[in-house]
Design a protein around this motif. Structure first.
Motif, PDB file in Angstrom:
ATOM      1  N   GLU A 265       3.780  -2.333  -7.701  1.00 30.76           N
ATOM      2  CA  GLU A 265       4.952  -1.267  -6.851  1.00 30.76           C
ATOM      3  C   GLU A 265       5.781  -1.292  -7.735  1.00 30.76           C
ATOM      4  O   GLU A 265       6.453  -2.493  -7.245  1.00 30.76           O
ATOM      5  CB  GLU A 265       5.195  -2.134  -5.720  1.00 30.76           C
ATOM      6  CG  GLU A 265       4.005  -1.450  -3.973  1.00 30.76           C
ATOM      7  CD  GLU A 265       4.378  -0.773  -3.845  1.00 30.76           C
ATOM      8  OE1 GLU A 265       4.586   0.021  -3.250  1.00 30.76           O
ATOM      9  OE2 GLU A 265       2.423  -1.138  -3.410  1.00 30.76           O
TER      10      GLU A 265
ATOM     11  N   VAL B  44      11.322   4.065  -6.403  1.00 30.02           N
ATOM     12  CA  VAL B  44      11.685   5.011  -6.893  1.00 30.02           C
ATOM     13  C   VAL B  44      13.068   5.330  -6.834  1.00 30.02           C
ATOM     14  O   VAL B  44      13.670   4.647  -5.762  1.00 30.02           O
ATOM     15  CB  VAL B  44      10.427   5.604  -5.986  1.00 30.02           C
ATOM     16  CG1 VAL B  44       8.851   5.335  -6.759  1.00 30.02           C
ATOM     17  CG2 VAL B  44      10.780   5.452  -5.310  1.00 30.02           C
TER      18      VAL B  44
ATOM     19  N   LEU C 154      12.327   7.376   2.843  1.00 30.49           N
ATOM     20  CA  LEU C 154      11.420   7.684   2.555  1.00 30.49           C
ATOM     21  C   LEU C 154      10.965   5.978   1.519  1.00 30.49           C
ATOM     22  O   LEU C 154      11.883   4.999   1.942  1.00 30.49           O
ATOM     23  CB  LEU C 154      11.657   7.466   0.678  1.00 30.49           C
ATOM     24  CG  LEU C 154      12.749   9.470   0.579  1.00 30.49           C
ATOM     25  CD1 LEU C 154      12.655   9.421  -1.057  1.00 30.49           C
ATOM     26  CD2 LEU C 154      11.203   9.749   0.189  1.00 30.49           C
ATOM     27  N   SER C 155       9.765   5.663   1.200  1.00 30.58           N
ATOM     28  CA  SER C 155       9.266   4.178   0.755  1.00 30.58           C
ATOM     29  C   SER C 155      10.263   3.587  -0.654  1.00 30.58           C
ATOM     30  O   SER C 155      10.716   4.448  -1.460  1.00 30.58           O
ATOM     31  CB  SER C 155       8.063   4.187   0.724  1.00 30.58           C
ATOM     32  OG  SER C 155       8.242   2.766  -0.031  1.00 30.58           O
TER      33      SER C 155
ATOM     34  N   THR D  96       9.752   1.707  -2.557  1.00 33.86           N
ATOM     35  CA  THR D  96       8.658   1.762  -3.994  1.00 33.86           C
ATOM     36  C   THR D  96       7.348   2.799  -3.498  1.00 33.86           C
ATOM     37  O   THR D  96       7.016   2.820  -2.917  1.00 33.86           O
ATOM     38  CB  THR D  96       8.275   0.057  -3.820  1.00 33.86           C
ATOM     39  OG1 THR D  96       6.658  -0.055  -2.840  1.00 33.86           O
ATOM     40  CG2 THR D  96       9.413  -0.917  -4.393  1.00 33.86           C
ATOM     41  N   GLN D  97       6.564   2.783  -4.981  1.00 37.88           N
ATOM     42  CA  GLN D  97       4.907   3.104  -4.860  1.00 37.88           C
ATOM     43  C   GLN D  97       4.859   2.719  -5.932  1.00 37.88           C
ATOM     44  O   GLN D  97       4.913   2.039  -7.172  1.00 37.88           O
ATOM     45  CB  GLN D  97       5.905   4.669  -5.553  1.00 37.88           C
ATOM     46  CG  GLN D  97       6.076   5.963  -4.363  1.00 37.88           C
ATOM     47  CD  GLN D  97       6.021   6.645  -3.198  1.00 37.88           C
ATOM     48  OE1 GLN D  97       4.452   6.151  -2.979  1.00 37.88           O
ATOM     49  NE2 GLN D  97       6.448   5.886  -2.244  1.00 37.88           N
TER      50      GLN D  97
END
Length: 106
Positions: A47, A50, A60-61, A63-64
């Motif tokens: 993870e 971003v 948005l999250s 992390t990705q």
């Protein structure tokens, strides 16, 4: 790179057996290799943070997931010299026209 059985999707487990695998490509060029039984990654996934610069009210999250132990395909920066088709054809035509025009003028 490990070979896998395209009929079953199994990959070698390194000890003479096989693991039921799912290989998933993403539109960003990442390759994820997951255990079909559990969904757990067979190859390392991290993870990572971003960018968060988005349109107002978008969420948005932070992390990705990134597949860090598999090649990322399609992320190379292309230059005009790497491309085929119109740019090269345009250069060829322009070169031909300038040579023909120069010859005509003489």
């Amino acid at each position: 790179m490990r070979a896998f059985d395209a009929r079953t999707g199994d990959i070698p487990d390194g000890s003479g057996g096989t693991l039921p695998a799912l290989v998933q490509k993403t539109r960003h060029g990442h390759t994820f290799v997951l255990d079909r039984r559990t969904g757990e990654p067979i190859r390392k996934v991290e993870e990572l943070p971003v960018p968060q610069d988005v349109a107002p009210r978008d969420r948005l999250s932070p992390t990705q997931p990134f597949s860090t132990k598999m090649p990322c395909l399609g992320r190379e920066v292309l230059t005009e010299a790497d491309m085929w088709g119109a740019p090269r054809l345009t250069s060829f035509i322009a070169g031909s026209l300038s040579r023909n025009c120069a010859m005509t003028v003489l």
